[in-house]
Design a protein around this motif. Structure first.
Motif, PDB file in Angstrom:
ATOM      1  N   PHE A   1     -87.686 117.784  70.128  1.00 30.64           N
ATOM      2  CA  PHE A   1     -88.753 116.962  70.673  1.00 30.64           C
ATOM      3  C   PHE A   1     -88.330 116.457  72.057  1.00 30.64           C
ATOM      4  O   PHE A   1     -87.185 116.634  72.480  1.00 30.64           O
ATOM      5  N   GLN A   2     -89.243 115.801  72.743  1.00 23.88           N
ATOM      6  CA  GLN A   2     -89.001 115.425  74.139  1.00 23.88           C
ATOM      7  C   GLN A   2     -88.830 113.916  74.330  1.00 23.88           C
ATOM      8  O   GLN A   2     -89.229 113.355  75.340  1.00 23.88           O
ATOM      9  N   HIS A   3     -88.205 113.265  73.369  1.00 25.19           N
ATOM     10  CA  HIS A   3     -88.073 111.818  73.412  1.00 25.19           C
ATOM     11  C   HIS A   3     -87.142 111.332  74.518  1.00 25.19           C
ATOM     12  O   HIS A   3     -86.123 111.953  74.815  1.00 25.19           O
ATOM     13  N   ARG A   4     -87.537 110.186  75.078  1.00 21.43           N
ATOM     14  CA  ARG A   4     -86.680 109.399  75.938  1.00 21.43           C
ATOM     15  C   ARG A   4     -86.729 107.963  75.424  1.00 21.43           C
ATOM     16  O   ARG A   4     -87.529 107.630  74.540  1.00 21.43           O
TER      17      ARG A   4
ATOM     18  N   ASP B   1     -82.580 104.513  81.165  1.00 19.93           N
ATOM     19  CA  ASP B   1     -82.018 105.784  81.628  1.00 19.93           C
ATOM     20  C   ASP B   1     -80.617 105.956  81.067  1.00 19.93           C
ATOM     21  O   ASP B   1     -79.734 105.127  81.297  1.00 19.93           O
ATOM     22  N   SER B   2     -80.397 107.043  80.350  1.00 22.71           N
ATOM     23  CA  SER B   2     -79.092 107.307  79.735  1.00 22.71           C
ATOM     24  C   SER B   2     -78.149 108.053  80.659  1.00 22.71           C
ATOM     25  O   SER B   2     -76.966 108.222  80.325  1.00 22.71           O
ATOM     26  N   GLY B   3     -78.668 108.541  81.785  1.00 21.27           N
ATOM     27  CA  GLY B   3     -77.853 109.337  82.686  1.00 21.27           C
ATOM     28  C   GLY B   3     -77.870 110.814  82.377  1.00 21.27           C
ATOM     29  O   GLY B   3     -77.324 111.623  83.133  1.00 21.27           O
ATOM     30  N   ILE B   4     -78.497 111.193  81.254  1.00 21.33           N
ATOM     31  CA  ILE B   4     -78.659 112.605  80.879  1.00 21.33           C
ATOM     32  C   ILE B   4     -80.131 112.828  80.596  1.00 21.33           C
ATOM     33  O   ILE B   4     -80.692 112.218  79.682  1.00 21.33           O
TER      34      ILE B   4
ATOM     35  N   LYS C   1     -74.724 100.501  82.605  1.00 18.06           N
ATOM     36  CA  LYS C   1     -73.647 100.832  83.519  1.00 18.06           C
ATOM     37  C   LYS C   1     -73.148 102.216  83.154  1.00 18.06           C
ATOM     38  O   LYS C   1     -72.418 102.396  82.181  1.00 18.06           O
ATOM     39  N   LEU C   2     -73.568 103.199  83.935  1.00 23.01           N
ATOM     40  CA  LEU C   2     -73.300 104.605  83.604  1.00 23.01           C
ATOM     41  C   LEU C   2     -72.111 105.130  84.390  1.00 23.01           C
ATOM     42  O   LEU C   2     -71.751 104.584  85.429  1.00 23.01           O
ATOM     43  N   PRO C   3     -71.494 106.213  83.918  1.00 20.98           N
ATOM     44  CA  PRO C   3     -71.876 107.010  82.751  1.00 20.98           C
ATOM     45  C   PRO C   3     -71.447 106.368  81.440  1.00 20.98           C
ATOM     46  O   PRO C   3     -70.531 105.532  81.414  1.00 20.98           O
TER      47      PRO C   3
END
Length: 311
Positions: free
Chosen positions: A98-101, A124-127, A172-174
């Motif tokens: 599926f295309q979940h964010r 935003d997860s950075g991926i 605070k990514l990554p």
């Protein structure tokens, strides 16, 4: 405390949040996957017939977060009431997923049961890939966010990651990769690590998660780290090589998972989870509505949580 399970019918991915106002707040995936429902009660058993229940948010008709509203969780983060959830632009499956964010809604009032929830934005997860099942927790004056994520470079559906939070919707990514599906019991049907939730006790931070397909193979795994360690360092976490909670065939409790933790009115630890009472599922298990919310008290043995058998 003994619970008369199931507590709430047709509520998957359940979460109970005990606030310092003395109320238990409950949210979960609804079978229609079209809204975020929030209820509260003064007792855990009272959540079955709560004194208050609202639709905090209804999905829009179109757009990036207009379908398949999954696994909401309510938390008080940096003084703001937040509900984190995952959503997709459609029900279409691309590249076997599926295309979940991940997204969030917020309520700036002191009472989360007021109808003042508004869309706060994407986390935003950075991926830029399938991700879901976010949970947050506060530890040693820092806020942390843990979630399930597909990394196109890693085989399988989802791994678990952790990141420190800068704001209620900014990381605070990554992030740090904590675990991938590697054991046989994590890869039945699908290679899945998802549904993380934190329990802080006995000098450690415990992280449970769910593994495998969402049928009778669904089960719970567990990671843990010393409470004084740097939680952003993967090597500080230990992983159980065996599931800690799984299908109870004699009791006909199938696929227990997507856990959360709370305490009963006497301060005892309680595991909240969903499960089915049959295995004969027609089609994709995700479209079967009968994952019911269940609860059970649990104890500690040799400094580790002992969840016992699903009931």
């Amino acid at each position: 405390m003994k619970f008369n399970n199931p507590i709430i019918s047709q509520r998957a991915d359940p979460q109970v949040y005990l606030h310092d106002d003395g109320y238990y707040y409950f949210t979960a995936s609804v079978p229609e996957y079209d809204r975020i429902e929030l209820r509260r009660a003064k007792t855990l058993k009272g959540l079955a017939d709560p004194e208050s229940i609202i639709t905090a948010w209804q999905k829009p008709d179109e757009g990036p977060y207009s379908e398949l509203i999954w696994a909401p969780e309510i938390h008080l983060v940096q003084g703001r009431w937040m509900i984190y959830f995952a959503a997709a632009p459609s029900r279409e499956i691309k590249d076997d997923l599926f295309q979940h964010r991940m997204y969030a809604i917020e309520n700036l009032s002191s009472d989360p049961m007021t109808p003042e929830w508004t869309f706060a934005g994407q986390v935003d997860s950075g991926i830029d890939a399938f991700c879901l099942d976010a949970t947050v927790f506060h530890h040693q004056e820092k806020d942390y966010y843990i979630w399930a994520q597909k990394d196109p470079k890693i085989a399988g559906n989802s791994n678990l990651y952790i990141a420190e939070m800068a704001t209620p919707i900014q990381l605070k990514l990554p992030g740090t990769l904590l675990t991938v599906p590697e054991f046989e019991w994590e890869t039945r049907g699908f290679m899945v690590n998802e549904g993380p939730y934190l329990l802080q006790s006995h000098g450690k931070v415990w992280l449970t998660y769910s593994a495998s397909a969402t049928d009778e193979n669904y089960c719970m795994g567990m990671l843990w780290a010393d409470e004084s360690s740097d939680l952003l360092v993967a090597d500080n976490w230990h992983k159980s090589p065996v599931p800690v909670f799984r299908t109870n065939w004699p009791a006909k409790v199938y696929g227990p998972g997507h856990s959360s933790f709370t305490k009963d009115e006497q301060g005892n630890d309680v595991l909240v989870y969903h499960a089915r009472d049959y295995t004969e599922i027609e089609g994709d298990p995700l479209w079967d509505p009968n994952r019911h919310t269940r609860m059970k008290s649990f104890t500690w043995k040799d400094g580790m949580p002992d969840f016992g058998n699903a009931e």
